[in-house]
Write a protein that holds these residues in place. Structure first.
Motif, PDB file in Angstrom:
ATOM      1  N   HIS A 288       1.223  15.639  -4.501  1.00 18.49           N
ATOM      2  CA  HIS A 288       1.698  15.787  -5.676  1.00 18.49           C
ATOM      3  C   HIS A 288       2.037  14.398  -6.288  1.00 18.49           C
ATOM      4  O   HIS A 288       2.077  13.386  -5.551  1.00 18.49           O
ATOM      5  CB  HIS A 288       2.986  16.701  -5.733  1.00 18.49           C
ATOM      6  CG  HIS A 288       2.746  18.026  -5.741  1.00 18.49           C
ATOM      7  ND1 HIS A 288       2.320  18.761  -6.751  1.00 18.49           N
ATOM      8  CD2 HIS A 288       3.120  18.845  -4.959  1.00 18.49           C
ATOM      9  CE1 HIS A 288       1.906  19.880  -6.641  1.00 18.49           C
ATOM     10  NE2 HIS A 288       2.687  20.166  -5.361  1.00 18.49           N
ATOM     11  N   TYR A 289       1.783  14.195  -7.528  1.00 19.26           N
ATOM     12  CA  TYR A 289       2.225  12.825  -8.283  1.00 19.26           C
ATOM     13  C   TYR A 289       2.811  13.065  -9.401  1.00 19.26           C
ATOM     14  O   TYR A 289       2.809  14.229 -10.033  1.00 19.26           O
ATOM     15  CB  TYR A 289       0.627  12.043  -8.276  1.00 19.26           C
ATOM     16  CG  TYR A 289       0.083  12.794  -9.456  1.00 19.26           C
ATOM     17  CD1 TYR A 289      -0.985  13.759  -9.048  1.00 19.26           C
ATOM     18  CD2 TYR A 289      -0.016  12.374 -10.786  1.00 19.26           C
ATOM     19  CE1 TYR A 289      -1.869  14.188  -9.914  1.00 19.26           C
ATOM     20  CE2 TYR A 289      -0.911  13.132 -11.784  1.00 19.26           C
ATOM     21  CZ  TYR A 289      -1.693  14.010 -11.107  1.00 19.26           C
ATOM     22  OH  TYR A 289      -2.695  14.679 -12.209  1.00 19.26           O
ATOM     23  N   ASN A 290       3.600  12.175  -9.789  1.00 18.81           N
ATOM     24  CA  ASN A 290       4.457  11.888 -11.237  1.00 18.81           C
ATOM     25  C   ASN A 290       3.725  10.784 -11.824  1.00 18.81           C
ATOM     26  O   ASN A 290       4.071   9.355 -11.169  1.00 18.81           O
ATOM     27  CB  ASN A 290       5.655  12.250 -11.020  1.00 18.81           C
ATOM     28  CG  ASN A 290       6.320  13.452 -10.774  1.00 18.81           C
ATOM     29  OD1 ASN A 290       5.908  14.507 -11.536  1.00 18.81           O
ATOM     30  ND2 ASN A 290       7.176  13.497  -9.700  1.00 18.81           N
TER      31      ASN A 290
ATOM     32  N   ALA B  94       6.928  10.108 -19.215  1.00 22.52           N
ATOM     33  CA  ALA B  94       6.037  10.670 -18.340  1.00 22.52           C
ATOM     34  C   ALA B  94       4.667  10.895 -19.219  1.00 22.52           C
ATOM     35  O   ALA B  94       4.653  11.395 -20.131  1.00 22.52           O
ATOM     36  CB  ALA B  94       6.392  12.027 -17.786  1.00 22.52           C
TER      37      ALA B  94
ATOM     38  N   SER C  19       1.842  14.838 -14.738  1.00 20.43           N
ATOM     39  CA  SER C  19       2.294  15.141 -13.217  1.00 20.43           C
ATOM     40  C   SER C  19       1.520  16.447 -12.710  1.00 20.43           C
ATOM     41  O   SER C  19       1.058  17.430 -13.493  1.00 20.43           O
ATOM     42  CB  SER C  19       3.913  15.836 -13.687  1.00 20.43           C
ATOM     43  OG  SER C  19       4.146  16.267 -12.488  1.00 20.43           O
TER      44      SER C  19
END
Ligand SMILES: [Ca+2]
Ligand SMILES: [Ca+2]
Length: 235
Positions: free
Chosen positions: A77-79, A87, A90
């Motif tokens: 997972h990444y943000n 942001a 995500s």
């Protein structure tokens, strides 16, 4: 240098993040549970298939094995945020992990290094400087090509460059590329525009004989209307 029992212990302790398990038959290994996640409602049983990550280090902190090596298939997972904290993407918004083989150049090099434990700590925040080189405007989902200008009134005749009442891929491709060049239409962004044009051609060549006839040619909006009508008739 650290003894082998301590090495095994390091690996087992990492597993507590996912569930409870028995320490196994090795008599000189001691397992101390530090925490048990509330969401783990079942202890690991003998014979269970367990997937877990681990980081193995000697007592002085030197890493001798890691959870990932070049060529491993990783799901993560990444943000993604800009430096001001805004942001921009995500993986959690897509309800799926990003999956790739690490260390093989499938992702940008900084990310490749970051994914390989040992080169960058697992809690690291990776920062990338990005320079905008080009921007291709997209097309609505489900479309391969959109008109930006009025399309020719007799579109089949416009495509049929030699006026023999059939349009092979060569004519179709030339027609579409000309619309893009002249700013009258936009193709779905792709590294290989010809493959997009080929897909468009296949959609229109309904009997797959390698040429489009006037009867076969339909605009996507017409197709959508036909599909919607058929759907209502089924209902
Ligand atoms: Ca022709
Ligand atoms: Ca055909």
């Amino acid at each position: 240098m650290m003894s082998r029992p301590r090495m095994i212990l390091s690996a087992v302790l990492a597993l507590w993040a996912c569930g409870w398990c028995s320490p196994g038959p090795v008599e000189d290994v001691r397992v101390d549970p530090y925490s048990r996640p509330q969401q783990c409602i079942r202890e690991v049983q003998k014979g269970d298939l367990v997937r877990y990550h681990y980081n193995a280090t000697f007592a002085d902190g030197t890493q001798f094995d890691s959870r990932s090596i070049k060529g491993d298939y990783m799901r993560y997972h990444y943000n993604g945020t800009f430096l001001n904290g805004d942001a921009f993407d995500s993986s959690y918004n897509h309800n799926s992990t990003y999956n790739t083989y690490i260390g093989l150049g499938y992702v940008i090099s900084g990310m490749d290094k970051g994914l390989q434990a040992g080169s960058v700590p697992g809690s690291a925040v990776l920062r990338f400087e990005v320079e905008l080189v080009s921007l291709q405007k997209g097309v609505p989902e489900g479309y391969l090509f959109v008109w930006l200008d009025e399309m020719p009134e007799k579109i089949f005749n416009a495509m049929d460059i030699n006026q023999d009442e059939e349009v092979p891929l060569e004519e179709f491709s030339e027609f579409i590329r000309r619309q893009v060049t002249e700013g009258k239409g936009r193709l779905k962004p792709s590294r290989d525009p010809e493959s997009v044009i080929r897909d468009m051609f296949k959609n229109q060549d309904r009997n797959e004989d390698g040429r489009i006839t006037a009867d076969e040619l339909k605009l996507k909006v017409e197709e959508d209307i036909e599909k919607e009508t058929a759907r209502h008739e089924e209902l």
